[in-house]
Design a protein around this motif. Structure first.
Motif, PDB file in Angstrom:
ATOM      1  N   ILE A 187      14.917   8.413   0.716  1.00 34.02           N
ATOM      2  CA  ILE A 187      15.250   7.289  -0.158  1.00 34.02           C
ATOM      3  C   ILE A 187      15.199   5.978   0.615  1.00 34.02           C
ATOM      4  O   ILE A 187      14.716   4.949   0.116  1.00 34.02           O
ATOM      5  CB  ILE A 187      16.649   7.494  -0.779  1.00 34.02           C
ATOM      6  CG1 ILE A 187      16.610   8.610  -1.821  1.00 34.02           C
ATOM      7  CG2 ILE A 187      17.151   6.202  -1.413  1.00 34.02           C
ATOM      8  CD1 ILE A 187      15.793   8.300  -3.049  1.00 34.02           C
ATOM      9  N   GLU A 188      15.678   5.998   1.849  1.00 33.17           N
ATOM     10  CA  GLU A 188      15.813   4.758   2.623  1.00 33.17           C
ATOM     11  C   GLU A 188      14.505   4.298   3.261  1.00 33.17           C
ATOM     12  O   GLU A 188      14.331   3.110   3.520  1.00 33.17           O
ATOM     13  CB  GLU A 188      16.873   4.947   3.712  1.00 33.17           C
ATOM     14  CG  GLU A 188      18.273   5.148   3.149  1.00 33.17           C
ATOM     15  CD  GLU A 188      19.261   5.669   4.178  1.00 33.17           C
ATOM     16  OE1 GLU A 188      20.464   5.689   3.877  1.00 33.17           O
ATOM     17  OE2 GLU A 188      18.820   6.065   5.286  1.00 33.17           O
ATOM     18  N   ILE A 189      13.589   5.203   3.536  1.00 33.29           N
ATOM     19  CA  ILE A 189      12.352   4.838   4.229  1.00 33.29           C
ATOM     20  C   ILE A 189      11.274   4.365   3.267  1.00 33.29           C
ATOM     21  O   ILE A 189      10.311   3.701   3.671  1.00 33.29           O
ATOM     22  CB  ILE A 189      11.829   6.028   5.066  1.00 33.29           C
ATOM     23  CG1 ILE A 189      10.819   5.561   6.123  1.00 33.29           C
ATOM     24  CG2 ILE A 189      11.211   7.080   4.167  1.00 33.29           C
ATOM     25  CD1 ILE A 189      11.395   4.683   7.178  1.00 33.29           C
TER      26      ILE A 189
ATOM     27  N   GLY B 237       0.805  -1.201   0.000  1.00 34.96           N
ATOM     28  CA  GLY B 237       0.000   0.000   0.000  1.00 34.96           C
ATOM     29  C   GLY B 237       0.845   1.259   0.000  1.00 34.96           C
ATOM     30  O   GLY B 237       2.073   1.220   0.106  1.00 34.96           O
ATOM     31  N   PHE B 238       0.152   2.397  -0.101  1.00 31.10           N
ATOM     32  CA  PHE B 238       0.840   3.676  -0.213  1.00 31.10           C
ATOM     33  C   PHE B 238       1.335   4.140   1.157  1.00 31.10           C
ATOM     34  O   PHE B 238       0.582   4.120   2.138  1.00 31.10           O
ATOM     35  CB  PHE B 238      -0.121   4.730  -0.792  1.00 31.10           C
ATOM     36  CG  PHE B 238       0.546   6.010  -1.159  1.00 31.10           C
ATOM     37  CD1 PHE B 238       1.211   6.129  -2.361  1.00 31.10           C
ATOM     38  CD2 PHE B 238       0.516   7.096  -0.300  1.00 31.10           C
ATOM     39  CE1 PHE B 238       1.823   7.322  -2.714  1.00 31.10           C
ATOM     40  CE2 PHE B 238       1.129   8.284  -0.641  1.00 31.10           C
ATOM     41  CZ  PHE B 238       1.792   8.387  -1.858  1.00 31.10           C
ATOM     42  N   PRO B 239       2.602   4.587   1.279  1.00 31.67           N
ATOM     43  CA  PRO B 239       3.167   4.986   2.584  1.00 31.67           C
ATOM     44  C   PRO B 239       2.789   6.413   2.967  1.00 31.67           C
ATOM     45  O   PRO B 239       3.612   7.337   2.922  1.00 31.67           O
ATOM     46  CB  PRO B 239       4.676   4.835   2.360  1.00 31.67           C
ATOM     47  CG  PRO B 239       4.862   5.114   0.904  1.00 31.67           C
ATOM     48  CD  PRO B 239       3.626   4.609   0.209  1.00 31.67           C
ATOM     49  N   PHE B 240       1.554   6.640   3.397  1.00 31.74           N
ATOM     50  CA  PHE B 240       1.086   7.987   3.717  1.00 31.74           C
ATOM     51  C   PHE B 240       1.833   8.582   4.904  1.00 31.74           C
ATOM     52  O   PHE B 240       2.205   9.761   4.886  1.00 31.74           O
ATOM     53  CB  PHE B 240      -0.418   7.955   4.008  1.00 31.74           C
ATOM     54  CG  PHE B 240      -1.275   7.822   2.784  1.00 31.74           C
ATOM     55  CD1 PHE B 240      -1.476   8.902   1.932  1.00 31.74           C
ATOM     56  CD2 PHE B 240      -1.878   6.618   2.477  1.00 31.74           C
ATOM     57  CE1 PHE B 240      -2.254   8.776   0.797  1.00 31.74           C
ATOM     58  CE2 PHE B 240      -2.663   6.485   1.342  1.00 31.74           C
ATOM     59  CZ  PHE B 240      -2.854   7.560   0.503  1.00 31.74           C
ATOM     60  N   SER B 241       2.021   7.803   5.961  1.00 33.63           N
ATOM     61  CA  SER B 241       2.649   8.343   7.176  1.00 33.63           C
ATOM     62  C   SER B 241       4.090   8.770   6.919  1.00 33.63           C
ATOM     63  O   SER B 241       4.529   9.828   7.385  1.00 33.63           O
ATOM     64  CB  SER B 241       2.597   7.303   8.294  1.00 33.63           C
ATOM     65  OG  SER B 241       3.285   6.114   7.923  1.00 33.63           O
ATOM     66  N   GLU B 242       4.844   7.963   6.171  1.00 35.01           N
ATOM     67  CA  GLU B 242       6.225   8.329   5.858  1.00 35.01           C
ATOM     68  C   GLU B 242       6.283   9.574   4.986  1.00 35.01           C
ATOM     69  O   GLU B 242       7.126  10.457   5.192  1.00 35.01           O
ATOM     70  CB  GLU B 242       6.943   7.168   5.149  1.00 35.01           C
ATOM     71  CG  GLU B 242       7.268   5.983   6.035  1.00 35.01           C
ATOM     72  CD  GLU B 242       6.102   5.025   6.148  1.00 35.01           C
ATOM     73  OE1 GLU B 242       4.997   5.358   5.633  1.00 35.01           O
ATOM     74  OE2 GLU B 242       6.265   3.955   6.764  1.00 35.01           O
ATOM     75  N   LEU B 243       5.360   9.665   4.018  1.00 36.68           N
ATOM     76  CA  LEU B 243       5.328  10.830   3.139  1.00 36.68           C
ATOM     77  C   LEU B 243       5.000  12.093   3.930  1.00 36.68           C
ATOM     78  O   LEU B 243       5.632  13.144   3.736  1.00 36.68           O
ATOM     79  CB  LEU B 243       4.291  10.620   2.041  1.00 36.68           C
ATOM     80  CG  LEU B 243       4.218  11.706   0.959  1.00 36.68           C
ATOM     81  CD1 LEU B 243       5.494  11.717   0.134  1.00 36.68           C
ATOM     82  CD2 LEU B 243       3.006  11.490   0.064  1.00 36.68           C
ATOM     83  N   LEU B 244       4.061  12.009   4.850  1.00 38.38           N
ATOM     84  CA  LEU B 244       3.689  13.165   5.667  1.00 38.38           C
ATOM     85  C   LEU B 244       4.847  13.579   6.575  1.00 38.38           C
ATOM     86  O   LEU B 244       5.100  14.778   6.751  1.00 38.38           O
ATOM     87  CB  LEU B 244       2.458  12.834   6.508  1.00 38.38           C
ATOM     88  CG  LEU B 244       1.942  13.952   7.425  1.00 38.38           C
ATOM     89  CD1 LEU B 244       1.530  15.168   6.608  1.00 38.38           C
ATOM     90  CD2 LEU B 244       0.781  13.454   8.276  1.00 38.38           C
ATOM     91  N   SER B 245       5.563  12.612   7.129  1.00 36.41           N
ATOM     92  CA  SER B 245       6.701  12.929   8.006  1.00 36.41           C
ATOM     93  C   SER B 245       7.778  13.691   7.255  1.00 36.41           C
ATOM     94  O   SER B 245       8.277  14.717   7.728  1.00 36.41           O
ATOM     95  CB  SER B 245       7.281  11.632   8.598  1.00 36.41           C
ATOM     96  OG  SER B 245       6.330  10.949   9.377  1.00 36.41           O
ATOM     97  N   VAL B 246       8.144  13.190   6.083  1.00 37.06           N
ATOM     98  CA  VAL B 246       9.166  13.862   5.279  1.00 37.06           C
ATOM     99  C   VAL B 246       8.690  15.249   4.875  1.00 37.06           C
ATOM    100  O   VAL B 246       9.451  16.230   4.919  1.00 37.06           O
ATOM    101  CB  VAL B 246       9.510  13.015   4.034  1.00 37.06           C
ATOM    102  CG1 VAL B 246      10.403  13.788   3.074  1.00 37.06           C
ATOM    103  CG2 VAL B 246      10.199  11.721   4.451  1.00 37.06           C
ATOM    104  N   TRP B 247       7.429  15.365   4.525  1.00 39.32           N
ATOM    105  CA  TRP B 247       6.879  16.632   4.034  1.00 39.32           C
ATOM    106  C   TRP B 247       6.928  17.709   5.106  1.00 39.32           C
ATOM    107  O   TRP B 247       7.362  18.832   4.852  1.00 39.32           O
ATOM    108  CB  TRP B 247       5.445  16.396   3.561  1.00 39.32           C
ATOM    109  CG  TRP B 247       4.933  17.446   2.639  1.00 39.32           C
ATOM    110  CD1 TRP B 247       5.079  17.513   1.279  1.00 39.32           C
ATOM    111  CD2 TRP B 247       4.186  18.614   3.015  1.00 39.32           C
ATOM    112  NE1 TRP B 247       4.472  18.640   0.793  1.00 39.32           N
ATOM    113  CE2 TRP B 247       3.916  19.325   1.832  1.00 39.32           C
ATOM    114  CE3 TRP B 247       3.723  19.108   4.227  1.00 39.32           C
ATOM    115  CZ2 TRP B 247       3.201  20.509   1.833  1.00 39.32           C
ATOM    116  CZ3 TRP B 247       3.017  20.301   4.238  1.00 39.32           C
ATOM    117  CH2 TRP B 247       2.758  20.979   3.049  1.00 39.32           C
ATOM    118  N   ILE B 248       6.490  17.394   6.327  1.00 36.65           N
ATOM    119  CA  ILE B 248       6.441  18.421   7.364  1.00 36.65           C
ATOM    120  C   ILE B 248       7.844  18.777   7.860  1.00 36.65           C
ATOM    121  O   ILE B 248       8.100  19.909   8.263  1.00 36.65           O
ATOM    122  CB  ILE B 248       5.543  18.001   8.547  1.00 36.65           C
ATOM    123  CG1 ILE B 248       6.077  16.751   9.235  1.00 36.65           C
ATOM    124  CG2 ILE B 248       4.113  17.801   8.081  1.00 36.65           C
ATOM    125  CD1 ILE B 248       5.311  16.390  10.495  1.00 36.65           C
TER     126      ILE B 248
END
Length: 299
Positions: free
Chosen positions: A156-158, A33-44
């Motif tokens: 890249i790693e997450i 599935g799509f990694p929403f939590s990781e994307l939000l963490s990097v974004w903020i």
């Protein structure tokens, strides 16, 4: 057939029990599935880094004028340039150091120090009472906020391989949005006692420090990001990757019967990064782009 046998041979030795990087690799392998939590963490995290860079530009002219350091009005821009460039000067001098720290001690410590530095030094910048305090706090903010490189490595790693392009695009998107929102916050929230006299009085802290409110709002957001970042996983491997890579190469060498398999790797390890022309050319292009970007923003 040889590649399949190699993967089976190395599968049991691929992960180390107490290595945070291996735990992340196992998580990526099992997750769907799509990694929403990781994307939000990097974004903020990137947004927190980008906001302080340009938030001062709308009020910097008035701030320098209030410091009474410029003898003539024409000299205000001269002194404002020093305050504006002090952040990037600090970042330029320490970015490589923060990259080394991230490679040696982990991405997470570099990220936490970077976001915490926004909380401390950006708040102190809003409380500046003279020209030199403004320069020193901005310089310290840039010096301790060198997480743009580590956060790209972390992104890249997450993420799994199929989402790595999205991860880097999220970094660029958050950076661009921060450079848009930052000046807007600086313009709307600076000198609140004059702009919003019904909400802020001249005797309040925001009347005595007219440029504190935008810095405080950004620092509060950075504090929230720092707290959230305490829960992100570390992605750096703490075992001897060189030994693992060596054993992996030995297995491939054994299976392929290729005695020349190590020579290319050994030559690449001996080459200096400064002699890597594709890398240096990319750095030069990025420097030119950044020069135009920041010069346009400040003007």
């Amino acid at each position: 057939m040889a590649e399949e046998y190699t993967e089976c041979l190395l599968e049991n030795n691929k992960y180390h029990e107490h290595c945070p990087g291996c735990k992340v690799d196992q998580m990526k392998k099992s997750r769907r599935g799509f990694p929403f939590s990781e994307l939000l963490s990097v974004w903020i995290i990137v947004l927190c880094t980008a906001l302080p860079i340009s938030s001062l530009f709308p009020f910097l002219y008035f701030m320098i004028s209030d410091f009474d350091i410029a003898k003539k009005e024409e000299d205000i821009g001269f002194y404002a340039g020093f305050v504006g460039c002090s952040f990037m000067l600090g970042r330029t001098l320490t970015s490589v150091i923060w990259g080394i720290i991230a490679d040696r001690y982990g991405r997470k410590p570099a990220i936490l120090i970077g976001t915490a530095s926004v909380v401390i030094f950006n708040t102190l910048f809003g409380l500046s009472v003279n020209f030199w305090m403004a320069i020193i706090t901005r310089f310290c903010l840039g010096s301790f906020n060198g997480l743009l490189g580590p956060i790209k490595a972390y992104a890249i790693e997450i993420f799994r391989d199929e989402y790595q392009g999205l991860a880097l695009s999220a970094v660029s998107t958050a950076w661009g949005i921060g450079l848009i929102i930052g000046p807007a916050m600086g313009g709307f929230l600076a000198q609140p006692a004059k702009q919003y006299p019904s909400l802020f009085s001249e005797e309040s802290v925001f009347g005595k420090f007219p440029y504190f409110l935008p810095c405080l709002v950004i620092s509060c957001f950075a504090l929230l990001v720092t707290i959230v970042s305490l829960r992100i996983p570390e992605t750096l491997h703490n075992h001897k990757i060189a030994d693992d890579a060596s054993s992996h190469d030995e297995s491939i060498k054994f299976l392929s019967h290729d005695p020349e398999s190590h020579k290319v790797t050994e030559r690449n390890e001996k080459n200096s990064l400064l002699k890597n022309w594709p890398l240096i050319s990319s750095i030069i292009v990025y420097c030119i782009l950044s020069l135009h970007d920041m010069a346009y923003t400040e003007v």
